[in-house]
Design a protein around this motif. Structure first.
Motif, PDB file in Angstrom:
ATOM      1  N   THR A 123     -16.870 -35.139  -9.855  1.00  0.00           N
ATOM      2  CA  THR A 123     -16.043 -33.949  -9.625  1.00  0.00           C
ATOM      3  C   THR A 123     -15.564 -33.881  -8.181  1.00  0.00           C
ATOM      4  O   THR A 123     -14.398 -33.566  -7.904  1.00  0.00           O
ATOM      5  CB  THR A 123     -16.819 -32.675  -9.976  1.00  0.00           C
ATOM      6  N   LEU A 124     -16.453 -34.190  -7.249  1.00  0.00           N
ATOM      7  CA  LEU A 124     -16.083 -34.219  -5.833  1.00  0.00           C
ATOM      8  C   LEU A 124     -15.008 -35.274  -5.571  1.00  0.00           C
ATOM      9  O   LEU A 124     -14.006 -35.001  -4.900  1.00  0.00           O
ATOM     10  CB  LEU A 124     -17.316 -34.494  -4.987  1.00  0.00           C
ATOM     11  N   PHE A 125     -15.196 -36.458  -6.123  1.00  0.00           N
ATOM     12  CA  PHE A 125     -14.219 -37.528  -5.932  1.00  0.00           C
ATOM     13  C   PHE A 125     -12.872 -37.148  -6.549  1.00  0.00           C
ATOM     14  O   PHE A 125     -11.809 -37.363  -5.958  1.00  0.00           O
ATOM     15  CB  PHE A 125     -14.751 -38.820  -6.543  1.00  0.00           C
ATOM     16  N   ILE A 167     -23.317 -37.797 -22.113  1.00  0.00           N
ATOM     17  CA  ILE A 167     -22.861 -38.894 -21.252  1.00  0.00           C
ATOM     18  C   ILE A 167     -21.347 -38.828 -21.058  1.00  0.00           C
ATOM     19  O   ILE A 167     -20.837 -39.015 -19.935  1.00  0.00           O
ATOM     20  CB  ILE A 167     -23.274 -40.246 -21.852  1.00  0.00           C
ATOM     21  N   SER A 168     -20.616 -38.554 -22.119  1.00  0.00           N
ATOM     22  CA  SER A 168     -19.155 -38.481 -22.004  1.00  0.00           C
ATOM     23  C   SER A 168     -18.734 -37.315 -21.125  1.00  0.00           C
ATOM     24  O   SER A 168     -17.768 -37.420 -20.363  1.00  0.00           O
ATOM     25  CB  SER A 168     -18.525 -38.350 -23.396  1.00  0.00           C
ATOM     26  N   TYR A 169     -19.448 -36.197 -21.231  1.00  0.00           N
ATOM     27  CA  TYR A 169     -19.120 -35.043 -20.383  1.00  0.00           C
ATOM     28  C   TYR A 169     -19.299 -35.388 -18.912  1.00  0.00           C
ATOM     29  O   TYR A 169     -18.463 -35.018 -18.064  1.00  0.00           O
ATOM     30  CB  TYR A 169     -19.999 -33.849 -20.749  1.00  0.00           C
ATOM     31  N   ALA A 170     -20.374 -36.095 -18.595  1.00  0.00           N
ATOM     32  CA  ALA A 170     -20.604 -36.474 -17.204  1.00  0.00           C
ATOM     33  C   ALA A 170     -19.527 -37.431 -16.704  1.00  0.00           C
ATOM     34  O   ALA A 170     -19.037 -37.304 -15.572  1.00  0.00           O
ATOM     35  CB  ALA A 170     -21.992 -37.111 -17.063  1.00  0.00           C
ATOM     36  N   LEU A 171     -19.121 -38.381 -17.534  1.00  0.00           N
ATOM     37  CA  LEU A 171     -18.153 -39.389 -17.108  1.00  0.00           C
ATOM     38  C   LEU A 171     -16.734 -38.832 -16.996  1.00  0.00           C
ATOM     39  O   LEU A 171     -15.906 -39.411 -16.296  1.00  0.00           O
ATOM     40  CB  LEU A 171     -18.178 -40.583 -18.070  1.00  0.00           C
ATOM     41  N   THR A 172     -16.445 -37.750 -17.702  1.00  0.00           N
ATOM     42  CA  THR A 172     -15.111 -37.158 -17.631  1.00  0.00           C
ATOM     43  C   THR A 172     -15.004 -36.082 -16.551  1.00  0.00           C
ATOM     44  O   THR A 172     -13.986 -35.393 -16.462  1.00  0.00           O
ATOM     45  CB  THR A 172     -14.724 -36.532 -18.989  1.00  0.00           C
ATOM     46  N   SER A 173     -16.014 -35.963 -15.713  1.00  0.00           N
ATOM     47  CA  SER A 173     -15.986 -34.950 -14.657  1.00  0.00           C
ATOM     48  C   SER A 173     -14.897 -35.222 -13.634  1.00  0.00           C
ATOM     49  O   SER A 173     -14.449 -34.300 -12.943  1.00  0.00           O
ATOM     50  CB  SER A 173     -17.350 -34.877 -13.950  1.00  0.00           C
ATOM     51  N   PHE A 174     -14.491 -36.477 -13.511  1.00  0.00           N
ATOM     52  CA  PHE A 174     -13.416 -36.801 -12.569  1.00  0.00           C
ATOM     53  C   PHE A 174     -12.151 -36.028 -12.904  1.00  0.00           C
ATOM     54  O   PHE A 174     -11.457 -35.532 -12.001  1.00  0.00           O
ATOM     55  CB  PHE A 174     -13.129 -38.304 -12.608  1.00  0.00           C
ATOM     56  N   GLY A 222      -7.247 -35.464  -6.252  1.00  0.00           N
ATOM     57  CA  GLY A 222      -6.234 -34.507  -6.677  1.00  0.00           C
ATOM     58  C   GLY A 222      -5.633 -33.737  -5.523  1.00  0.00           C
ATOM     59  O   GLY A 222      -4.418 -33.489  -5.474  1.00  0.00           O
ATOM     60  N   LYS A 223      -6.477 -33.353  -4.559  1.00  0.00           N
ATOM     61  CA  LYS A 223      -5.986 -32.582  -3.410  1.00  0.00           C
ATOM     62  C   LYS A 223      -5.042 -33.406  -2.542  1.00  0.00           C
ATOM     63  O   LYS A 223      -4.053 -32.895  -2.016  1.00  0.00           O
ATOM     64  CB  LYS A 223      -7.182 -32.087  -2.580  1.00  0.00           C
ATOM     65  N   ASN A 224      -5.332 -34.672  -2.382  1.00  0.00           N
ATOM     66  CA  ASN A 224      -4.547 -35.512  -1.480  1.00  0.00           C
ATOM     67  C   ASN A 224      -3.361 -36.197  -2.153  1.00  0.00           C
ATOM     68  O   ASN A 224      -2.354 -36.463  -1.500  1.00  0.00           O
ATOM     69  CB  ASN A 224      -5.449 -36.581  -0.849  1.00  0.00           C
TER      70      ASN A 224
END
Length: 346
Positions: A167-169, A87-94, A174-176
């Motif tokens: 990750t997409l978000f 769960i933590s791995y998924a939530l830290t994908s940002f 990060g790009k902008n």
């Protein structure tokens, strides 16, 4: 502290040369001579950006899980620690998307969608295919040590509907918001030739030796971690493990900064991959230790047990290598920007 005196001498030489323009008071120091190439984008930018993003995600995962361990007792319920990690791995994908997308954009990358896909699937993809291979092996041996279909489906849904969108978000943010170049000095149009040097100044020496001290800071704790995992013992001292983790971070950053300073002084501007690989070699030394542990502390035999042991050990060491490489690169990047920011260029 090791680099304070050499840097002060370098700055003093540069100041003396700037104040006395008519006299030829020595040549520029080695690391200043490559100021036009030191911020050149690294080779294979997309892969490097994805590794940096994945390393940040693993760092925040470890920090969060170990910090929460002060309040929770993961050893009371079977599988609770694994659930918390997933769960933590998924939530830290940002964080993976943010750091990867920002670094990729700052260095002129244009294929940000491919970079995002690689960041989101690089480490999970390796884990998935290795686990799939172990499942096939477990079925062939009629063993119960396999991951059932519903669990695999749940893991895929967590990745598809939580990890991937985050990750997409993160990549878009990060790009902008963090994608504008902010180098202290501009990059020259022509690439500078790297001069010949002694073997002990070669990049591979930094890579081979860079992981020894970080490994030395954790190898004692690795014995207890491996014992708790393979000998089915409870692991209680998460607070001490958090302290060891912080020591690992500090040692990795310090060792990588020192090795990068010597690399730049040898007029080699290819510090991005060298800093990452020299820190990530910690994972290689840990894997060598797991091989030693297998032959001296376990009684496993046969293809089935050996395969499970080394595949799980490889996943652990791969995660450690990516995380340490990212930590070493970030610390080195701050150091490199700091020393070049304090020097005037023509």
């Amino acid at each position: 502290l090791i680099l304070v005196r050499p840097l002060r001498k370098d700055y003093a030489r540069l100041a003396k040369k700037e104040d006395d323009l008519e006299s030829e008071a020595g040549e520029e120091v080695g690391w200043k001579m490559i100021h036009g190439d030191v911020f050149r984008p690294p080779f294979n930018l997309m892969l490097f950006s994805s590794l940096i993003g994945a390393g940040h995600q693993l760092f925040f995962l470890c920090w969060f899980v170990l910090s929460v361990s002060f309040l929770a007792t993961y050893y009371e319920t079977r599988g609770e620690l694994i659930t918390a990690i997933v769960i933590s791995y998924a939530l830290t994908s940002f964080m993976a998307g943010y750091m990867s997308g920002g670094f990729y954009a700052r260095n002129g990358g244009k294929l940000w969608i491919r970079n995002m896909l690689l960041t989101a699937s690089l480490f999970p993809g390796v884990c998935f295919f290795l686990s799939l291979g172990l499942n096939v092996l477990a079925f062939s041996y009629d063993s119960l040590a396999y991951i059932d279909f519903l669990t695999l489906l749940a893991l895929f849904l967590i990745w598809a509907f939580i990890s991937f969108p985050l990750t997409l978000f993160g990549t878009l943010v990060g790009k902008n918001m963090n994608g504008e170049p902010d180098n202290p000095c501009r990059v020259s149009e022509t690439r500078r030739r790297i001069p010949g040097r002694e073997w002990f100044f070669q990049s591979w020496v930094n890579v081979v030796l860079g992981g020894i001290l970080p490994f030395g800071s954790i190898f004692i704790e690795m014995y207890f971690i491996l014992s708790s995992f393979w000998h089915y013992k409870y692991y209680y001292v998460y607070g001490f493990l958090l302290l060891v983790f912080l020591i690992l971070v500090c040692v990795t950053v310090c060792v990588t900064i020192v090795s990068t300073y010597f690399l730049l002084n040898a007029e080699d501007h290819r510090w991005h991959w060298v800093s990452f690989l020299s820190a990530s070699s910690t994972g290689v030394y840990v894997f060598i230790y797991t091989v030693y542990y297998f032959f001296t502390k376990t009684k496993m035999t046969g293809i089935f047990q050996t395969s499970f042991y080394f595949v799980y050990s490889f996943i652990l060491c791969l995660a450690l290598a990516i995380m340490c490489g990212s930590i070493g690169f970030v610390g080195t990047s701050v150091f490199v920007r700091r020393i070049y920011r304090n020097v005037k260029f023509d």
